[in-house]
Design a protein around this motif. Structure first.
Motif, PDB file in Angstrom:
ATOM      1  N   PRO A 144       0.804  -1.228   0.000  1.00 37.79           N
ATOM      2  CA  PRO A 144       0.000   0.000   0.000  1.00 37.79           C
ATOM      3  C   PRO A 144       0.836   1.277   0.000  1.00 37.79           C
ATOM      4  O   PRO A 144       1.639   1.510   0.889  1.00 37.79           O
ATOM      5  N   GLY A 145       0.631   2.094  -1.036  1.00 38.79           N
ATOM      6  CA  GLY A 145       1.304   3.387  -1.113  1.00 38.79           C
ATOM      7  C   GLY A 145       2.806   3.308  -1.275  1.00 38.79           C
ATOM      8  O   GLY A 145       3.511   4.277  -0.992  1.00 38.79           O
ATOM      9  N   MET A 146       3.326   2.182  -1.771  1.00 39.14           N
ATOM     10  CA  MET A 146       4.769   1.966  -1.795  1.00 39.14           C
ATOM     11  C   MET A 146       5.317   1.847  -3.217  1.00 39.14           C
ATOM     12  O   MET A 146       4.631   1.394  -4.127  1.00 39.14           O
ATOM     13  N   THR A 147       6.576   2.245  -3.371  1.00 36.83           N
ATOM     14  CA  THR A 147       7.364   1.913  -4.548  1.00 36.83           C
ATOM     15  C   THR A 147       8.402   0.892  -4.107  1.00 36.83           C
ATOM     16  O   THR A 147       9.081   1.090  -3.097  1.00 36.83           O
ATOM     17  N   VAL A 148       8.497  -0.219  -4.845  1.00 34.69           N
ATOM     18  CA  VAL A 148       9.365  -1.326  -4.431  1.00 34.69           C
ATOM     19  C   VAL A 148      10.276  -1.739  -5.583  1.00 34.69           C
ATOM     20  O   VAL A 148       9.831  -1.932  -6.709  1.00 34.69           O
ATOM     21  N   PHE A 149      11.570  -1.851  -5.271  1.00 33.19           N
ATOM     22  CA  PHE A 149      12.572  -2.352  -6.210  1.00 33.19           C
ATOM     23  C   PHE A 149      12.941  -3.769  -5.788  1.00 33.19           C
ATOM     24  O   PHE A 149      13.331  -3.985  -4.639  1.00 33.19           O
ATOM     25  N   SER A 150      12.844  -4.730  -6.699  1.00 35.96           N
ATOM     26  CA  SER A 150      13.189  -6.122  -6.392  1.00 35.96           C
ATOM     27  C   SER A 150      14.239  -6.620  -7.380  1.00 35.96           C
ATOM     28  O   SER A 150      14.054  -6.511  -8.592  1.00 35.96           O
ATOM     29  N   LYS A 151      15.322  -7.182  -6.842  1.00 31.89           N
ATOM     30  CA  LYS A 151      16.385  -7.731  -7.706  1.00 31.89           C
ATOM     31  C   LYS A 151      16.742  -9.142  -7.240  1.00 31.89           C
ATOM     32  O   LYS A 151      17.075  -9.359  -6.075  1.00 31.89           O
ATOM     33  N   ILE A 152      16.659 -10.105  -8.162  1.00 31.86           N
ATOM     34  CA  ILE A 152      17.060 -11.482  -7.855  1.00 31.86           C
ATOM     35  C   ILE A 152      18.588 -11.553  -7.889  1.00 31.86           C
ATOM     36  O   ILE A 152      19.206 -11.241  -8.911  1.00 31.86           O
ATOM     37  N   LEU A 153      19.185 -11.944  -6.769  1.00 36.20           N
ATOM     38  CA  LEU A 153      20.638 -12.012  -6.671  1.00 36.20           C
ATOM     39  C   LEU A 153      21.176 -13.339  -7.179  1.00 36.20           C
ATOM     40  O   LEU A 153      22.275 -13.401  -7.735  1.00 36.20           O
ATOM     41  N   PHE A 154      20.447 -14.421  -6.944  1.00 34.59           N
ATOM     42  CA  PHE A 154      20.762 -15.707  -7.571  1.00 34.59           C
ATOM     43  C   PHE A 154      19.510 -16.574  -7.551  1.00 34.59           C
ATOM     44  O   PHE A 154      18.567 -16.330  -6.796  1.00 34.59           O
ATOM     45  N   GLY A 155      19.507 -17.606  -8.410  1.00 32.16           N
ATOM     46  CA  GLY A 155      18.370 -18.507  -8.481  1.00 32.16           C
ATOM     47  C   GLY A 155      17.302 -18.015  -9.441  1.00 32.16           C
ATOM     48  O   GLY A 155      17.482 -17.026 -10.163  1.00 32.16           O
ATOM     49  N   SER A 156      16.168 -18.719  -9.441  1.00 35.79           N
ATOM     50  CA  SER A 156      15.061 -18.352 -10.327  1.00 35.79           C
ATOM     51  C   SER A 156      13.740 -18.507  -9.587  1.00 35.79           C
ATOM     52  O   SER A 156      13.623 -19.306  -8.643  1.00 35.79           O
ATOM     53  N   MET A 157      12.763 -17.738 -10.001  1.00 36.30           N
ATOM     54  CA  MET A 157      11.459 -17.773  -9.362  1.00 36.30           C
ATOM     55  C   MET A 157      10.359 -17.454 -10.362  1.00 36.30           C
ATOM     56  O   MET A 157      10.591 -16.847 -11.413  1.00 36.30           O
ATOM     57  N   PRO A 204       2.881   2.468  -6.440  1.00 36.60           N
ATOM     58  CA  PRO A 204       1.669   2.435  -5.606  1.00 36.60           C
ATOM     59  C   PRO A 204       0.403   2.052  -6.359  1.00 36.60           C
ATOM     60  O   PRO A 204      -0.483   1.400  -5.799  1.00 36.60           O
ATOM     61  N   GLU A 205       0.279   2.441  -7.632  1.00 39.54           N
ATOM     62  CA  GLU A 205      -0.943   2.193  -8.387  1.00 39.54           C
ATOM     63  C   GLU A 205      -0.748   1.298  -9.606  1.00 39.54           C
ATOM     64  O   GLU A 205      -1.717   0.947 -10.267  1.00 39.54           O
ATOM     65  N   ASN A 206       0.474   0.940  -9.920  1.00 34.96           N
ATOM     66  CA  ASN A 206       0.698   0.112 -11.113  1.00 34.96           C
ATOM     67  C   ASN A 206       2.041  -0.594 -11.013  1.00 34.96           C
ATOM     68  O   ASN A 206       2.788  -0.411 -10.050  1.00 34.96           O
ATOM     69  N   GLY A 207       2.324  -1.407 -12.035  1.00 36.80           N
ATOM     70  CA  GLY A 207       3.598  -2.125 -12.065  1.00 36.80           C
ATOM     71  C   GLY A 207       3.543  -3.470 -11.366  1.00 36.80           C
ATOM     72  O   GLY A 207       4.559  -4.164 -11.279  1.00 36.80           O
ATOM     73  N   GLY A 208       2.347  -3.865 -10.882  1.00 38.31           N
ATOM     74  CA  GLY A 208       2.220  -5.146 -10.181  1.00 38.31           C
ATOM     75  C   GLY A 208       2.276  -4.987  -8.677  1.00 38.31           C
ATOM     76  O   GLY A 208       2.994  -5.728  -7.989  1.00 38.31           O
ATOM     77  N   ASN A 209       1.501  -4.028  -8.143  1.00 39.60           N
ATOM     78  CA  ASN A 209       1.553  -3.741  -6.706  1.00 39.60           C
ATOM     79  C   ASN A 209       1.171  -4.931  -5.846  1.00 39.60           C
ATOM     80  O   ASN A 209       1.591  -5.036  -4.699  1.00 39.60           O
TER      81      ASN A 209
END
Length: 278
Positions: A144-157, A204-209
Motif C-alpha cells: 500500500p502506497g509503496m514503490t518497491v525495487f526487487s532484484k534477484i541475486l541468484f536462483g530463479s522464481m 503504488p498504483e501500477n507495475g504489479g503492486n
C-alpha cells in the motif's frame, strides 16, 4: 519487537549476524628503542577508500526516497539510478551464497520456510533480502502506497503480479467490486525470472503492486521499499485469494477476482548487524 516486513509476519529475530568488516588487530609494539627510532611513518593516503556496495545502496536509497511518503513515486532518473545499482549487485557484495542454511529445506513435514535478512529501515525506506529455498512461496500480498525495487541475486522464481482494474474488460454487468469484498484485478506479470533479469519496479498504483513469489530453485531477492509498511498508519500488509474472472463472453485469464483473507504466513527474521554512514 518483531520487524514488520511486507509479505509476511516476521518472527522475533533470534540471530544477529555481524557483517561489519573484521577489526584489524593492534600492531605489536617495537621491542627495542632502535626499532622505534627507525620506524617510518606511513605515507599519507592519496585517495579516499572505495565505497562498499551496501553503503552505496544505502546512500542511493536515501537519496531516491528522501521525499518518501505514502503514494510517493520517485522521478524516472532516480528510479533508473537505483535500478542500475541493483542490477550490478552480486551475492558476495551482500555477504550471501546458496550454501547458507536459509536456502535449504530441511523439514519435510512442512512447506519451506522463507527467511528475511533485515539490513535497514527508517520512516522513508527499508531494504533486506528474502531467502527462499526451492518451492518456497511468498503468498499474494500488496504494497500500500509503496514503490518497491526487487532484484534477484541468484536462483530463479515464478512471479505473478496484479494491479487493481480501473475498468471492466467487456460490457458485462459485472462490477469492479462485489458485495462480498472481492475486487477485480488485472494481471501485470505472469512469468519466470532469474538472476540475469533486471530489477523489477512496482509502484503504488501500477507495475504489479500485488504480487506473489514461488521459488523454482533456491533464490535470493533484495527488496528496497519506500515508504516501509506501517501498521500504525494503516498501511499493513494484506493477503489475497484468487478466483477466475468470467464474463458473458467466457473466461478472461488476464483478470482475476481477488479477496482479502487472513494469513498465517510467517517468515524467520534475522537482523543483520551492518553500520551505515549517513
Amino acid at each position: 519487537m518483531p520487524v514488520q516486513i511486507g509479505g509476511g509476519k516476521v518472527s522475533e529475530p533470534r540471530t544477529r549476524v555481524d557483517l561489519s568488516p573484521t577489526a584489524v588487530g593492534d600492531k605489536a609494539r617495537a621491542s627495542s628503542r632502535k626499532k622505534s627510532r627507525n620506524k617510518k611513518k606511513a605515507p599519507a593516503a592519496t585517495s579516499a577508500a572505495p565505497v562498499l556496495p551496501m553503503q552505496r545502496l544505502f546512500d542511493t536509497s536515501r537519496e531516491v526516497f528522501l521525499e518518501s511518503s505514502p503514494g510517493f513515486v520517485p522521478p524516472p532518473d532516480a528510479v533508473a539510478r537505483l535500478a542500475a545499482l541493483l542490477n550490478d549487485l552480486k551475492p558476495h557484495d551482500v555477504g550471501i551464497d546458496p550454501c547458507m542454511p536459509c536456502f535449504k529445506h530441511n523439514d519435510s513435514k512442512g512447506p519451506p520456510q522463507v527467511t528475511y535478512l533485515h539490513f535497514y529501515d527508517c520512516s522513508k525506506f527499508s531494504f533486506g533480502i528474502f531467502c527462499l529455498p526451492k518451492s518456497g512461496v511468498i503468498p499474494l500480498h500488496n504494497h500500500p502506497g509503496m514503490t518497491v525495487f526487487s532484484k534477484i541475486l541468484f536462483g530463479s522464481m515464478y512471479l505473478k503480479s496484479y494491479d487493481w482494474a480501473k475498468s471492466l474488460p467487456d460490457s458485462s454487468t459485472n462490477a469492479l467490486e462485489n458485495s462480498d469484498g472481492t475486487r477485480l484485478a488485472k494481471v501485470n506479470t505472469d512469468d519466470a525470472f532469474d538472476d540475469s533479469s533486471e530489477t523489477i519496479v512496482l509502484y503504488p498504483e501500477n507495475g504489479g503492486n500485488l504480487h506473489c513469489f514461488t521459488a523454482l530453485t533456491p533464490c535470493a531477492v533484495l527488496d528496497v521499499m519506500g515508504p516501509p509498511y506501517n501498521r500504525a498508519d494503516g498501511r499493513d500488509c494484506a493477503y489475497y485469494s484468487e478466483a477466475p474472472y468470467s464474463s458473458s463472453c467466457g473466461g478472461d485469464n488476464q483478470f482475476s477476482w481477488l479477496k482479502e483473507i487472513p494469513s498465517t504466513f510467517e517468515m524467520k527474521g534475522i537482523q543483520m548487524v551492518r553500520k551505515f554512514v549517513a
